[in-house]
Write a protein that holds these residues in place. Structure first.
Motif, short mmCIF file in Angstrom:
data_model
loop_
_atom_site.label_atom_id
_atom_site.label_comp_id
_atom_site.label_asym_id
_atom_site.label_seq_id
_atom_site.Cartn_x
_atom_site.Cartn_y
_atom_site.Cartn_z
N CYS A 139 -29.17 -25.97 -38.65
CA CYS A 139 -29.85 -24.79 -39.21
C CYS A 139 -31.28 -24.69 -38.66
CB CYS A 139 -29.85 -24.87 -40.73
SG CYS A 139 -30.59 -23.42 -41.52
N GLN A 140 -31.98 -25.83 -38.60
CA GLN A 140 -33.36 -25.82 -38.08
C GLN A 140 -33.37 -25.34 -36.62
OE1 GLN A 140 -35.39 -26.31 -40.60
NE2 GLN A 140 -33.52 -26.85 -41.68
N ARG A 141 -32.42 -25.84 -35.85
CA ARG A 141 -32.38 -25.48 -34.42
C ARG A 141 -31.92 -24.03 -34.22
NH1 ARG A 141 -34.00 -28.85 -30.72
NH2 ARG A 141 -34.47 -30.96 -31.40
N LEU A 175 -32.43 -21.61 -36.38
CA LEU A 175 -33.56 -20.78 -36.81
C LEU A 175 -34.59 -20.66 -35.68
CD1 LEU A 175 -34.14 -22.01 -40.49
CD2 LEU A 175 -33.56 -19.69 -39.77
N TYR A 179 -25.09 -25.48 -45.45
CA TYR A 179 -26.50 -25.55 -45.81
C TYR A 179 -27.10 -24.15 -45.66
CZ TYR A 179 -31.47 -26.61 -45.73
OH TYR A 179 -32.81 -26.61 -46.00
N ASP A 180 -27.92 -23.79 -46.63
CA ASP A 180 -28.54 -22.47 -46.62
C ASP A 180 -30.06 -22.67 -46.60
OD1 ASP A 180 -27.71 -19.37 -47.87
OD2 ASP A 180 -29.81 -20.05 -47.87
N SER A 181 -30.74 -22.00 -45.67
CA SER A 181 -32.18 -22.24 -45.53
C SER A 181 -32.95 -21.80 -46.78
CB SER A 181 -32.71 -21.53 -44.28
OG SER A 181 -32.35 -20.18 -44.29
N ASP A 182 -32.38 -20.94 -47.59
CA ASP A 182 -33.04 -20.56 -48.85
C ASP A 182 -32.55 -21.39 -50.02
OD1 ASP A 182 -34.53 -18.56 -47.61
OD2 ASP A 182 -32.87 -17.13 -47.79
N PHE A 184 -27.86 -29.23 -41.75
CA PHE A 184 -29.31 -29.09 -41.91
C PHE A 184 -30.01 -29.06 -40.56
CE2 PHE A 184 -33.56 -30.91 -42.21
CZ PHE A 184 -34.15 -30.03 -43.11
N GLY A 188 -30.67 -24.20 -49.94
CA GLY A 188 -30.48 -25.63 -49.71
C GLY A 188 -29.01 -25.96 -49.47
N MET A 204 -30.74 -18.24 -43.71
CA MET A 204 -29.62 -18.50 -42.80
C MET A 204 -28.66 -19.53 -43.42
SD MET A 204 -29.64 -20.02 -38.92
CE MET A 204 -29.65 -18.51 -37.99
N ARG A 205 -27.37 -19.20 -43.37
CA ARG A 205 -26.37 -20.10 -43.94
C ARG A 205 -25.53 -20.69 -42.80
NH1 ARG A 205 -23.17 -18.75 -49.47
NH2 ARG A 205 -25.33 -18.73 -50.14
#
Lengths: 235, 343
Positions: free
Chosen positions: B314-316, B318, B18-21, B311, B23, B1-2
């Motif tokens: 992105c966590q939330r 996801l 930020y990209d979950s793959d 960042f 970084g 996820m970006r």
């Protein structure tokens, strides 16, 4: 077919309108301090009611000011995001001009009427401009451009005259100052996105558009009135 | 996820992708410090005016720097609070409407959660659970962190935040805003001539108080003042040294207590004050003795920034958390009220 999305949050009112080839739908609400919560849902609601996607729109029009500083930034922020995201041009129009157009439509004022939209600029001052209404489908003539001044300066600009005052700036004028204009005023009067949506196709056709990146509020009051700190020693 | 992240809660405009793959792939920060320095602090209206001018051009730039087309962005995160209402509204309005236009989900991020998770952007990230010391101009808090959204408040400042104390002391010493770096610079020429109190360290507990230090500083300045109301240059440096030493020492004492109390072996430090070099060095030393590993973000991510928002957002995202179309920014927002993420 020209399709316009129009937004205004420059006063306590919050309104959105869509113009699809001359057919205008508006959502209007007076909701002080609640614009961020209301505006985008209103946009979404009107678009879906019109069976339009945002990218179907040709341009987004907004009132760029004057008005509440925060209100102007809410509108500009939403417009920037929508227009940049959907790759659309934007059209910024004076809040006071839209008030003149709204007054013409809603109060049934005749062509030729001089109209003075006034907004409370705080600090004992008003934002104002002078327009003369023309045929109801056209842009009013701007006789004096948007400015900010204390009410006494506004009064001194005019001989005793029959101007039509509209807008939340009326209470800033005292009774004598109001009498000077000779006509009762409509203080509970707000700009309507309906009239912005009405005006925008003409501006789009004549190329009065900007990129979302250049969409900015026009505050009118730009002087920095905050006190600077004094340093004791120079460094 | 970006994810595109936008920070505008105070006097910095930050944008990042930020990209979950992959970084963190692009970030840009614009500081308004110079704009506010003349006023001795942040002028909210000026801050908001600057944010509305800068944010969108920065988004365009960061998208370009990250090599992202709009279609590559899967979500937008923006700081929803806490902070200056008018400033928060700018980033929130732009971020929320941009997500709407792109047809992707949006999430409002807690500014301090952003700071708290910022050390996870580094190469050797901490793993849960850990103790977190959040020290900025608006906050001084010790947290036990068991996961994202699993925060237990261990102690906090009962009055001024540490960063605020630095700013106020700097003003007394005729230094510019923001005070932290200015005091640190002046203190580097100072000597151990004065000993300032370590507030609330003589009793148990993990709460802080910094307003007494402010008074102590003011009194010390007055005692040694010359004709212009200020002491001579060396005395000023000595006062800056004593002030910084007292703040750093107080933070150290409470951090030591927090790791003793929790028994945890990792401590993260984040927020603007965590950039203070003296604090970093001493904390490292004290914690090493206790076998506790210390983590902090690189200096540029100690201050407010978009990377931490991208960042945390992105966590939330996801985890499936999203924001409605209606935006309600939060000037005040307890970190402990955030929902916990499963897992």
């Amino acid at each position: 077919m020209t399709k316009i999305l129009a937004l205004d949050t420059s006063t306590d009112a919050c309104s959105v309108a869509i113009n699809v080839d001359g057919e205008i739908h508006e959502d209007f609400v007076v909701a002080p301090q609640d614009h961020t919560r209301r505006l985008l849902p209103m946009v979404d609601h009107l678009l879906s009611k019109s069976s339009l996607a945002l990218r179907d729109v040709d341009a987004i029009a907004f009132t760029h000011g004057p008005g509440s500083f925060t209100g102007l930034r809410i509108c500009v922020g939403i417009v920037q995001g929508l227009a940049f995201g959907a790759n659309l041009p934007v059209i910024g129009v004076s809040t006071l001009e839209i008030m003149a157009m709204s007054a013409q439509r809603l109060l049934g004022l005749a062509a030729g009427t001089p109209i003075l939209p006034v907004l409370d600029a705080r600090m004992g001052e008003v934002y104002w401009a002078l327009y003369r209404l023309v045929a109801s489908e056209s842009r009013p003539d701007c006789l004096l451009v948007d400015q900010v001044s204390p009410p006494e300066d506004l009064v001194s600009q005019f001989e005793q005259s029959n101007l039509y005052l509209v807008g939340g700036g009326c209470p800033v004028l005292d009774q004598d100052q109001m009498k000077h204009f000779g006509v009762s005023c409509q203080a509970q009067f707000y700009p309507h996105a309906y009239d912005l949506a009405r005006l925008a196709p003409e501006l789009l056709a004549s190329g009065h558009t900007q990129s979302a990146l250049d969409a900015n509020p026009v505050y009118i009051r730009n002087e920095v009135s905050w006190e600077k700190r004094r340093r004791i020693r120079s460094q | 996820m970006r994810v595109l992240g936008i920070e505008s809660s105070c006097d910095e405009t930050g944008v990042a992708v930020y990209d979950s793959d992959a970084g963190l792939i692009a970030h840009h920060l614009y500081s308004q410090v110079k704009l506010h320095a003349d006023y001795g602090g942040v002028v909210p209206e000026l801050a908001s005016r600057d944010h509305i001018r800068k944010t969108l051009p920065m988004i365009q730039r960061v998208l370009r720097d990250s090599g992202s087309e709009p279609a590559d962005i899967d979500g937008v995160a923006f700081t929803l609070g806490p902070g200056l209402v008018g400033a928060l509204m700018v980033g929130s309005c732009i971020g929320r409407s941009l997500a709407y236009a792109w047809g992707v989900p949006a999430v409002g991020v807690h500014h301090m959660e952003g700071h708290l998770l910022a050390p996870m952007l580094e190469e050797n990230p901490p793993s849960f659970p850990f103790v977190a010391l959040l020290v900025s101009g608006g906050h001084t808090q010790l947290m036990r962190v068991d996961g994202i959204g699993q925060y237990e408040l261990l102690g906090e400042s009962l009055d001024d935040a540490a960063g605020e104390a630095f700013d106020k002391a700097a003003k007394m010493l005729d230094l510019d805003y923001p005070g932290g770096p200015q005091i640190a610079k002046l203190a580097s020429r100072g000597t151990e001539r004065f000993k300032f109190p370590r507030p609330m360290t003589d009793r148990p507990g993990l709460d802080f108080s910094f307003s007494g230090l402010k008074t102590y500083t003011l009194n010390t300045i007055a005692e040694h003042a010359g004709p212009d109301g200020l002491p001579d240059d060396q005395t000023m440096a000595d006062i800056a040294y004593a002030f910084q030493d007292a703040v750093v020492d107080t933070l150290l004492i409470k951090c030591r207590r927090a790791v003793e109390q929790t028994g945890l072996k990792a401590l993260i430090m984040a927020g603007g004050v965590s950039a203070n070099q003296s604090l970093r060095e001493k904390l490292q030393k004290v914690m090493a003795k206790k076998g506790v590993q210390v983590y902090y973000p690189r200096p540029e991510f100690c201050v407010d920034n978009g990377a931490m928002i991208a960042f945390a957002g992105c966590q939330r995202l996801l985890a499936g958390q999203t924001e409605d179309l209606g935006i309600s920014v939060k000037a005040r927002w307890p970190l402990t009220s955030l929902p916990a993420l499963a897992g």
